[in-house]
Design an enzyme around this catalytic site. Structure first.
Site, PDB file in Angstrom:
ATOM      1  N   CYS A   8     -19.876  17.697 -11.961  1.00 32.85           N
ATOM      2  CA  CYS A   8     -18.813  17.507 -10.964  1.00 32.85           C
ATOM      3  C   CYS A   8     -18.721  16.056 -10.506  1.00 32.85           C
ATOM      4  CB  CYS A   8     -19.000  18.436  -9.774  1.00 32.85           C
ATOM      5  SG  CYS A   8     -20.552  18.165  -8.915  1.00 32.85           S
ATOM      6  N   GLU A  62     -28.913  15.524  -9.303  1.00 32.94           N
ATOM      7  CA  GLU A  62     -28.426  14.202  -8.927  1.00 32.94           C
ATOM      8  C   GLU A  62     -29.510  13.139  -8.991  1.00 32.94           C
ATOM      9  OE1 GLU A  62     -25.077  14.471  -5.837  1.00 32.94           O
ATOM     10  OE2 GLU A  62     -26.687  15.673  -4.990  1.00 32.94           O
ATOM     11  N   ASP A  85     -24.309  10.220  -8.301  1.00 40.13           N
ATOM     12  CA  ASP A  85     -25.642   9.932  -7.779  1.00 40.13           C
ATOM     13  C   ASP A  85     -26.663   9.818  -8.895  1.00 40.13           C
ATOM     14  OD1 ASP A  85     -25.627   9.557  -4.970  1.00 40.13           O
ATOM     15  OD2 ASP A  85     -24.923  11.611  -4.766  1.00 40.13           O
ATOM     16  N   HIS A 123       0.823  -1.208   0.000  1.00 34.78           N
ATOM     17  CA  HIS A 123       0.000   0.000   0.000  1.00 34.78           C
ATOM     18  C   HIS A 123       0.857   1.258   0.000  1.00 34.78           C
ATOM     19  CE1 HIS A 123      -3.548  -2.455   1.676  1.00 34.78           C
ATOM     20  NE2 HIS A 123      -3.472  -2.491   0.375  1.00 34.78           N
TER      21      HIS A 123
HETATM   22  C1  PEP Z   1     -22.080  13.128  -7.400  1.00 36.99           C
HETATM   23  O1  PEP Z   1     -23.039  12.553  -6.875  1.00 36.99           O
HETATM   24  O2  PEP Z   1     -21.726  12.928  -8.586  1.00 36.99           O
HETATM   25  C2  PEP Z   1     -21.288  14.087  -6.619  1.00 36.99           C
HETATM   26  C3  PEP Z   1     -20.380  14.847  -7.193  1.00 36.99           C
HETATM   27  O3  PEP Z   1     -21.514  14.126  -5.271  1.00 36.99           O
HETATM   28  P1  PEP Z   1     -20.938  13.046  -4.224  1.00 36.99           P
HETATM   29  O4  PEP Z   1     -20.047  12.105  -4.976  1.00 36.99           O
HETATM   30  O5  PEP Z   1     -20.263  13.818  -3.173  1.00 36.99           O
HETATM   31  O6  PEP Z   1     -22.200  12.389  -3.755  1.00 36.99           O
HETATM   32 MG    MG Z   2     -23.757  13.254  -4.972  1.00 40.68          MG
END
Ligand code: PEP
Ligand code: MG
Length: 838
Positions: A769, A698, A722, A461
């Protein structure tokens, strides 16, 4: 861990007062008789208990013994129960150890810390113990044991297969190491069936991570996986998919590591005859520095006995806090270095659940030793056993165990925390017996220029983390390191696996020239990274970084980030044992804005729930946390969380920070309007300027309603992690379905397309994101779908920029159209190879 109500677990018929027993075997026979008569176990449980006695010590101390069956024979247990024999004259349990209370345990659960804690509490009360050993009142015993949790055992499994079985040849290039083994164990635990993994004469309970690792499986070994129980067929079918499903990832990881090793120009040869210590190259590159020895000598942990109740509570608390800390470290590592590196710490947390380790530590406590000493000794004994088996994988686990061991130790007594590796002088080549993953992940790459360890392997690791950090590393350099003089100049060659000592001026000059050439190559690459993500025909996509801490900003900018597109604020809550105050939050947001020097910063309001649980918030347990009170739903129900955060954000905004605020898990306009109202009220109170208020897209409902939501949101940022989970109805943490949870699924892409249309209709910008933004092919598709901004892990930025800069917008749009019409994710993925004339 389950807590049992004594009235159900210990009815009166399971208590025998003044039992007359000639010896230990008879005590076990009588206790099993009670359990059998009460319908808790089958008669064969007696033999299972006796086998357990032969395998390990069940005498806890102070006249209490806790016999229990073999872990692998839990099918003999029909329902959980404990039987108590009160043996007034005592019975010899081990030479010199007499038991007056025999607490026989029949439990299918995995609880272990709880019962020991309960019993150790009892053991601290000598008067009560003496009373229990003589009482005529069975209720006194029942009361004393109320709330007891049951301990499983950790005996070796016999090497026989169950009737249902399949054979499988391990094809993981690095063998069965902790990360895949954790997934095997997690999968096996989801079934009631007993699952056994056998290699030759050795077998392990598939639920037990350490037992699995102790099989020492290497690539090419054949294992037999067998199961028994009502859902045995399902368990085997699922395991077959998981075992084989992990192969692709394991091979890809190994190839990636190999490519990185080879990619390094390791051809540097010293012109002089410098003295060489040979090891194994674990992370490529060349560095000149001075030797700095880390953790010289074994750790001395004082033995300071305390009251037994306090001791058990302190150990219990320290374990819980260490687990929370590991979750936060894994979370941070996932976001900073990636999911594969984060899995190291998830696997480490699993080591803390080893009942044998906890039992050993508890036995030391009962013997009267101090908490820190008891814990440290149990860890060292267990790690020593693992390390002595002559298997590299197990030796690696010993390092991990010591690593988590230190983490717990620091929780027991902060004075025992090891000095952070970050405190080394600038320009150091770290020399250590071995480095733990925590040491390595916490290294300050500004001060440390290279790593050399006596032990460890290239797949350890530590090696994985060193490669991610870009630090040259040599492992397995052996005992020669012990004789090295601290402070001496040296050259470390992580590609060739060599440490050059006492380099001559000519050696140093040659190495400097080699490093300078390497730096020039890197500078060229950095220059390319600093260019905007502008297609050849002039279409520009903004590029942000997903980071949580201000000190990650400089690296993100160096990778080519133009701002931060996602600062996950839950990290502030996850990493500490309490809710950060408004002031703490304000300082964190301001520090991030300062580090970005005027670049845009999108801060996401707290997204707790789902996979991100914060113990100190004491949220109610939910059956389906991903479908529960998560993200904005929680914020709307907990103003004491929402209000200080919004105040902190507006205070930072009032200072001039270019902050945008976004809310997670929005499913309807009503939620957004309610949040906007709170924001506006606070803004007026603080007389702060307006901040753009956006939302994350999401869930499918938000994507479908994008045109409506865009009337109230200043911008959108699509969380594809999500959005994929909710669109495809696949839990994002489910390892079995992981290969199918593909954000390139056309259904997800169509929802993204709808989101972009809805946003642009009202002149709002749309970012992405989630993980898809950091995949060059995904980024090309997203740009083609009209996404305006992409925000990702900093390390993904250069490849995404390179992909977009090589493309032309009409070709990207054509690619997106093809993807939207594709039948499945595989077809969309295949478009990456077809090229789109970019
Ligand atoms: C996502 O759901 O793509 C996101 C950027 O939020 P998280 O991964 O923090 O749930
Ligand atoms: Mg998310």
């Amino acid at each position: 861990m389950s807590t049992f109500n004594a009235s159900g677990l210990l009815p009166r018929e399971l208590v025998r007062l003044d039992a007359r027993v000639a010896d230990k075997a008879e005590a076990i026979r009588q206790a099993t008789g009670l359990l059998t008569a009460a319908g808790c176990v089958r008669p064969a449980f007696e033999a299972s208990m006796l086998r357990r006695e032969a395998a390990a010590d069940t005498f806890l101390g102070k006249g209490i013994a806790i016999p229990h069956g073999m872990v692998d024979e839990r099918e003999l247990i029909q329902r959980d129960g404990i039987a108590v024999l009160q043996v007034r004259d005592g019975v010899d349990w081990n030479p010199g150890q007499r038991a007056h209370l025999v607490v026989a345990i029949a439990a299918r659960s995995d609880a272990h810390i709880g019962i020991l804690r309960r019993l150790t509490r009892l053991m601290a009360d000598d008067a009560r113990l003496a009373m229990l050993a003589r009482t005529d009142d069975p209720d006194a015993l029942i009361r004393a044991l109320a709330g007891v949790e049951i301990a499983p055992d950790e005996a070796d499994a016999p090497a026989e297969d169950f009737a249902r079985r399949f054979d499988w040849v391990v094809d993981y290039p690095s063998g069965l190491h902790a990360r895949p083994a954790t997934e095997w164990a997690e999968t096996a635990r989801r079934f009631a069936a007993r699952v056994r993994v056998r290699h030759g004469a050795e077998a392990a309970d598939a639920r037990n991570l350490i037992a699995l690792l102790q099989l020492g499986l290497r690539c090419g070994d054949t294992v037999t996986v067998s199961a028994d129980g009502p859902d045995a067929a399902d368990a085997l079918a699922t395991l077959r998919i998981v075992l084989a499903g992990l192969s692709a990832r394991e091979k890809a990881d190994a190839e990636k590591a190999e490519r990185k090793r080879r990619a390094a120009a390791g051809a540097w040869q010293p012109p002089g005859a410098a003295e060489v210590v040979a090891g194994v190259g674990a992370s490529p590159g060349l560095a000149i520095g001075r030797l700095h020895r880390l953790h010289a000598g074994p750790m001395v942990v004082p033995d300071e006995p305390v009251d037994l109740v306090e001791a058990a509570d302190r150990l219990h608390g320290a374990l819980a806090r260490a687990r929370d800390e590991l979750r936060a470290v894994a979370d941070d590592t996932r976001r900073r270095l990636g999911a594969a590196d984060a899995a190291i710490f998830r696997a480490q947390a699993e080591l803390l659940n080893d009942p044998a380790l906890i039992t050993l530590a508890s036995q030391h406590l009962v013997e009267g030793h101090g908490v820190a000493w008891a814990w440290h000794t149990a860890v060292e004994d267990t790690a020593g056993r693992l390390a002595s088996l002559g298997n590299a994988v197990l030796a690696g686990r010993a390092t991990d165990l010591r690593d988590v061991g230190h983490r717990v130790l620091a929780q027991i007594d902060p004075a025992l925390a090891r000095p952070a590796a970050a405190e080394v002088p600038a320009g150091s080549i770290l020399v250590a017996e071995d480095l733990t993953p925590s040491d390595t992940a916490g290294l300050d790459a500004e001060r440390v220029v290279g790593i050399v360890t006596a032990q460890g392997g290239p797949t350890s690791h530590t090696a994985i983390l060193a490669r991610t950090l870009g630090l040259p590393a040599v492992v397995g350099a052996g005992a020669a390191l012990a004789a090295l003089e601290a402070g001496a100049p040296a050259i470390v060659d992580g590609s060739g696996g060599r440490l050059f000592l006492a380099p001559s001026d000519a050696d140093l000059e040659s190495a400097r020239a080699w490093i300078a050439a390497e730096e020039a190559r890197r500078a060229q690459a950095a220059e390319a990274r600093a260019l905007p993500a502008r297609t050849r025909d002039g279409h520009t996509v903004s590029i942000g970084a997903n980071i949580n801490l201000a000190d990650q900003a400089a690296f993100a900018i160096a990778q080519g980030a133009e701002g931060v597109g996602l600062m996950r604020t839950e990290f502030l809550f996850l990493e500490r044992g309490e809710t950060p105050s408004e002031e703490d939050q304000y300082q964190a947001y301001k520090a991030m804005a300062d580090a970005l020097q005027g670049r845009p910063l999108v801060i996401r309001a707290l997204d707790i729930g789902g996979d991100k649980q914060v113990a100190h918030l004491e949220l109610p347990r939910e059956e389906n946390p991903f479908l529960g009170v998560r993200g904005a739903r929680l914020l709307l129900r907990r103003p004491e969380l929402l209000v200080p955060q919004i105040r902190a954000l507006y205070r930072a905004g009032r200072d001039g920070a270019p902050i945008s605020v976004m809310f997670p898990m929005i499913t309807s306009a009503a939620e957004l309007l309610a949040l906007r109202e709170t924001c506006e009220r606070i803004r007026e109170e603080l007389q702060a300027p307006k901040l753009p208020l956006g939302i994350m897209i999401e869930v499918p409902s938000a994507a479908l309603l994008a045109a409506d939501l865009a009337q109230h949101a200043d911008f959108f940022s699509i969380g594809t992690n999500d959005l994929t989970q909710y669109t495809l109805a696949i839990d994002r943490q489910n390892p079995v379905l992981a290969p199918e949870a593909d954000s390139l699924h056309p259904a997800v892409l169509r929802l993204i397309g709808l989101t972009v249309q809805g946003a642009h209709m009202h002149g709002r910008w749309v970012g992405v994101c989630g993980g898809l933004a950091g995949d060059p092919h995904g980024a090309a598709l997203l740009a083609g779908l009209g996404v305006d901004e992409l925000s990702m892990t900093p390390r993904d930025i250069p490849a995404v920029k390179e992909r977009l800069r090589a493309a032309e917008l009409p070709a990207l749009q054509a690619l997106a159209r093809q993807a939207l019409a594709a039948p499945d994710a595989a077809a969309v993925r295949a478009l990456a190879d077809g090229g789109e004339g970019a």
